[in-house]
Design a protein around this motif. Structure first.
Motif, PDB file in Angstrom:
ATOM      1  N   VAL A   1      -2.112   1.647   7.532  1.00 38.18           N
ATOM      2  CA  VAL A   1      -1.739   2.388   5.841  1.00 38.18           C
ATOM      3  C   VAL A   1      -3.469   1.948   5.878  1.00 38.18           C
ATOM      4  O   VAL A   1      -3.983   2.963   5.149  1.00 38.18           O
ATOM      5  N   GLY A   2      -4.511   2.861   6.638  1.00 34.05           N
ATOM      6  CA  GLY A   2      -5.639   2.446   6.623  1.00 34.05           C
ATOM      7  C   GLY A   2      -6.388   3.718   5.897  1.00 34.05           C
ATOM      8  O   GLY A   2      -7.188   3.629   5.129  1.00 34.05           O
ATOM      9  N   ASP A   3      -5.240   4.820   5.831  1.00 32.60           N
ATOM     10  CA  ASP A   3      -5.921   5.775   5.197  1.00 32.60           C
ATOM     11  C   ASP A   3      -5.509   5.672   3.902  1.00 32.60           C
ATOM     12  O   ASP A   3      -5.693   6.499   2.888  1.00 32.60           O
ATOM     13  N   LEU A   4      -4.628   4.732   3.004  1.00 38.06           N
ATOM     14  CA  LEU A   4      -4.218   4.936   2.015  1.00 38.06           C
ATOM     15  C   LEU A   4      -4.546   3.711   1.414  1.00 38.06           C
ATOM     16  O   LEU A   4      -5.000   3.441   0.284  1.00 38.06           O
ATOM     17  N   ALA A   5      -5.286   2.927   2.166  1.00 38.06           N
ATOM     18  CA  ALA A   5      -6.903   1.431   1.696  1.00 38.06           C
ATOM     19  C   ALA A   5      -7.786   1.583   0.925  1.00 38.06           C
ATOM     20  O   ALA A   5      -8.549   0.563   1.531  1.00 38.06           O
ATOM     21  N   GLN A   6      -8.426   3.013   1.991  1.00 38.85           N
ATOM     22  CA  GLN A   6      -9.909   2.997   1.878  1.00 38.85           C
ATOM     23  C   GLN A   6     -10.948   2.634   0.162  1.00 38.85           C
ATOM     24  O   GLN A   6     -10.146   2.830  -0.523  1.00 38.85           O
TER      25      GLN A   6
ATOM     26  N   MET B   1       0.571  -1.679   0.218  1.00 36.30           N
ATOM     27  CA  MET B   1       0.348  -0.722   0.437  1.00 36.30           C
ATOM     28  C   MET B   1       0.850   1.465  -0.132  1.00 36.30           C
ATOM     29  O   MET B   1       0.603   2.061  -0.284  1.00 36.30           O
ATOM     30  N   LYS B   2       2.281   1.561   0.893  1.00 40.20           N
ATOM     31  CA  LYS B   2       3.082   2.222   0.828  1.00 40.20           C
ATOM     32  C   LYS B   2       3.323   2.784  -0.710  1.00 40.20           C
ATOM     33  O   LYS B   2       3.608   3.410  -0.850  1.00 40.20           O
ATOM     34  N   THR B   3       4.198   2.103  -1.190  1.00 39.60           N
ATOM     35  CA  THR B   3       4.779   1.606  -2.554  1.00 39.60           C
ATOM     36  C   THR B   3       3.472   1.933  -3.750  1.00 39.60           C
ATOM     37  O   THR B   3       3.924   3.000  -4.150  1.00 39.60           O
ATOM     38  N   MET B   4       2.189   1.888  -3.601  1.00 38.16           N
ATOM     39  CA  MET B   4       1.712   2.120  -4.574  1.00 38.16           C
ATOM     40  C   MET B   4       1.187   3.531  -4.430  1.00 38.16           C
ATOM     41  O   MET B   4       0.884   4.547  -5.926  1.00 38.16           O
ATOM     42  N   HIS B   5       0.882   4.198  -2.522  1.00 36.52           N
ATOM     43  CA  HIS B   5       1.045   5.121  -2.330  1.00 36.52           C
ATOM     44  C   HIS B   5       2.402   6.290  -3.583  1.00 36.52           C
ATOM     45  O   HIS B   5       1.952   7.886  -4.136  1.00 36.52           O
ATOM     46  N   THR B   6       2.833   5.609  -2.977  1.00 42.54           N
ATOM     47  CA  THR B   6       4.241   6.044  -3.743  1.00 42.54           C
ATOM     48  C   THR B   6       4.207   6.666  -5.572  1.00 42.54           C
ATOM     49  O   THR B   6       4.861   7.303  -5.320  1.00 42.54           O
ATOM     50  N   LEU B   7       4.358   5.361  -5.755  1.00 45.82           N
ATOM     51  CA  LEU B   7       4.405   5.737  -7.214  1.00 45.82           C
ATOM     52  C   LEU B   7       3.090   5.219  -7.635  1.00 45.82           C
ATOM     53  O   LEU B   7       2.803   5.332  -9.544  1.00 45.82           O
ATOM     54  N   ASN B   8       1.690   6.119  -7.457  1.00 41.42           N
ATOM     55  CA  ASN B   8       0.647   6.767  -7.746  1.00 41.42           C
ATOM     56  C   ASN B   8       0.042   6.008  -8.416  1.00 41.42           C
ATOM     57  O   ASN B   8      -0.359   6.381  -9.333  1.00 41.42           O
ATOM     58  N   TRP B   9      -0.360   4.327  -7.737  1.00 44.53           N
ATOM     59  CA  TRP B   9      -0.923   3.748  -8.754  1.00 44.53           C
ATOM     60  C   TRP B   9      -1.857   3.203  -7.728  1.00 44.53           C
ATOM     61  O   TRP B   9      -1.503   3.052  -6.952  1.00 44.53           O
ATOM     62  N   LYS B  10      -3.358   3.252  -8.745  1.00 41.72           N
ATOM     63  CA  LYS B  10      -3.997   2.472  -8.165  1.00 41.72           C
ATOM     64  C   LYS B  10      -5.161   1.672  -8.667  1.00 41.72           C
ATOM     65  O   LYS B  10      -5.282   2.104  -9.637  1.00 41.72           O
ATOM     66  N   PRO B  11      -5.692  -0.202  -8.152  1.00 39.86           N
ATOM     67  CA  PRO B  11      -6.452  -0.608  -9.454  1.00 39.86           C
ATOM     68  C   PRO B  11      -7.724  -0.147  -9.037  1.00 39.86           C
ATOM     69  O   PRO B  11      -8.404   0.316  -8.530  1.00 39.86           O
TER      70      PRO B  11
ATOM     71  N   LYS C   1     -10.989   3.773  -4.218  1.00 41.51           N
ATOM     72  CA  LYS C   1     -10.632   4.913  -3.385  1.00 41.51           C
ATOM     73  C   LYS C   1      -9.260   4.938  -3.143  1.00 41.51           C
ATOM     74  O   LYS C   1      -8.762   6.299  -3.101  1.00 41.51           O
ATOM     75  N   GLY C   2      -8.723   4.252  -1.818  1.00 43.69           N
ATOM     76  CA  GLY C   2      -7.515   4.604  -2.047  1.00 43.69           C
ATOM     77  C   GLY C   2      -6.803   5.786  -0.886  1.00 43.69           C
ATOM     78  O   GLY C   2      -7.947   5.712   0.026  1.00 43.69           O
ATOM     79  N   TRP C   3      -6.587   6.633  -1.671  1.00 46.40           N
ATOM     80  CA  TRP C   3      -6.043   7.673  -0.753  1.00 46.40           C
ATOM     81  C   TRP C   3      -6.266   8.884  -1.235  1.00 46.40           C
ATOM     82  O   TRP C   3      -6.097  10.054  -0.788  1.00 46.40           O
ATOM     83  N   GLY C   4      -8.088   8.537  -1.599  1.00 44.33           N
ATOM     84  CA  GLY C   4      -8.883  10.064  -2.310  1.00 44.33           C
ATOM     85  C   GLY C   4      -8.146   9.909  -3.491  1.00 44.33           C
ATOM     86  O   GLY C   4      -7.715   9.387  -4.421  1.00 44.33           O
TER      87      GLY C   4
END
Length: 420
Positions: free
Chosen positions: A289-294, A260-270, A417-420
């Motif tokens: 990482v709950g805030d990144l995994a909404q 989850m942290k790496t997906m956020h850093t690389l700005n990718w989400k499915p 949604k992830g991190w918004g």
């Protein structure tokens, strides 16, 4: 009788001559029934292992002390094991550190030195694989409450019992959920699978692929990675390049957090992200990482339920003991332990063969459980045929039931949604 440490066991051993002087009936009542419990109490899965340990500690309290507020839960209303003259249960925990070789040696120690009459463990399927092989060799019953690798019940073992749903059940749930989303008009053609490469990830991943492809969906890519990796940038970049419509992760806690942290850093989400319980259900994952995994989907067999229900009351006991709520993994650990003790009590004996026979004939109904199974009844391989699962979705700091419709408290929210 409280949970004992090895030091306490030594003190009890020193007291043995005094116990021998007691009348036989008194000795029988005061002797404890020892259960060995190897779990990861240090290492990458320590938070999950500790949560299960705390759940078993609550289960011991439920068994050893009167809990009239749980009238339908076997052994809860009274004190101790009536089938064994009121004897109490005592758990000897061991830390296998997430290492299959250590799990094997600790299982041997628990059986041969601590004289455990049964084992419960080990969370990670790779550790359950080795520990249960030792139990089988010694004819000791093994309760696998949390390990879900389908391969574990394919070894022809006679002393292995598993109440939890497994990878084939989860694969069927994910496949049906995705197929329904596709039928409703959501674009789902290509599904990526990311799994850690131990027994759990490999075996569960295979089951998921079979189920998903059976629904006419394509798995592309499948990414296997080393458990407890320190860097998953390459895997996330591979996902980003493939651009799948949904991703299913089969990962333990530290890996799930890192992804989850790496997906956020690389700005990718499915568009859709599904976590296969384990790391994604761990309270440590939500805290980190709950805030990144909404909006992440997860599978579960446990929900606290309505006030007054057995699941709600048990969760309140756990909250007081652990300082946080039960999650799916710890709840499955508790239920498996309670089921093991019901069988031992019904056997009326600590002889392994009699305990195994009692487990083989176990037939618990839904109202006798603190979890959402349809009951507990084992097939010839030791797998519960009445295990149940549902899908939940992270909303804020908690998961809410979203599938199937009969179990849902609200509809699924898409896309991820992830991190918004």
């Amino acid at each position: 009788m409280p949970i004992t440490t090895r030091r306490t066991l030594t003190r009890l051993g020193l007291a043995a001559p005094a116990l021998a002087l007691l009348p036989r009936g008194v000795r029988a009542a005061e002797q404890t029934v020892k259960i060995g419990a190897p779990y990861p109490l240090t290492g990458g899965a320590a938070s999950a292992g500790t949560a299960v340990k705390q759940a078993i500690e609550v289960a011991v309290d439920i068994i050893n002390n009167p809990h009239p507020e749980l009238p339908n839960l076997p052994l809860a209303p009274g004190s101790g094991l009536p089938g064994l003259g009121g004897r109490t249960v005592q758990v000897v925990f061991a830390d296998h550190q997430g290492n299959p070789a250590i799990a094997q040696s600790e299982a041997l120690r628990l059986i041969t030195q601590d004289k455990a009459v049964a084992l419960a463990g080990c969370y990670q399927s790779s550790c359950t694989l080795t520990a249960s092989a030792i139990a089988e060799r010694y004819g000791i019953p093994f309760m696998a409450s949390e390990s879900s690798a389908p391969s574990l019940t394919e070894r022809g073992f006679k002393t292995f019992f598993r109440p939890t749903p497994i990878g084939t059940d989860f694969g069927a749930a994910y496949a049906s959920f995705l197929a329904e989303r596709k039928a409703a008009g959501f674009k789902i053609e290509k599904v990526a699978l990311v799994n850690e490469n131990t027994e759990y990830g490999t075996s569960t991943g295979d089951a998921i692929i079979a189920a998903v492809t059976g629904k006419g969906l394509k798995i592309d890519p499948r990414i296997a990675y080393n458990a407890n990796s320190s860097d998953v940038s390459a895997q996330v970049l591979q996902l980003k390049s493939a651009s799948p419509d949904a991703v299913i992760f089969v990962s333990y806690t530290s890996d799930a957090i890192l992804f989850m942290k790496t997906m956020h850093t690389l700005n990718w989400k499915p568009p859709i992200l599904i976590g296969d319980d384990s790391g994604f259900s761990d309270n440590a994952f939500i805290s980190a990482v709950g805030d990144l995994a909404q909006g992440v989907f997860n599978r579960s067999s446990y929900d606290a339920g309505k006030p007054g229900s057995a699941s709600f009351i048990v969760n309140e006991l756990y909250l007081k003991h652990a300082g946080h709520a039960l999650d799916d993994t710890s709840a499955r650990g508790m239920q498996g332990f309670l089921a093991l003790m019901e069988a031992i009590n019904r056997a009326g004996s600590t002889e392994p063969a009699k305990i195994v026979a009692a487990l083989a004939s176990q037939d618990l109904k839904p109202e006798q459980l603190m979890i959402g199974y349809n009951g507990i009844k084992y097939d010839a391989k030791g797998q519960n045929t009445l295990a149940g699962t549902l899908l939940v979705q992270l909303e804020g700091k908690k998961y809410v039931a979203i599938w199937p419709d009969k179990s849902a408290t609200q509809p699924p929210a898409l896309p991820f949604k992830g991190w918004g």
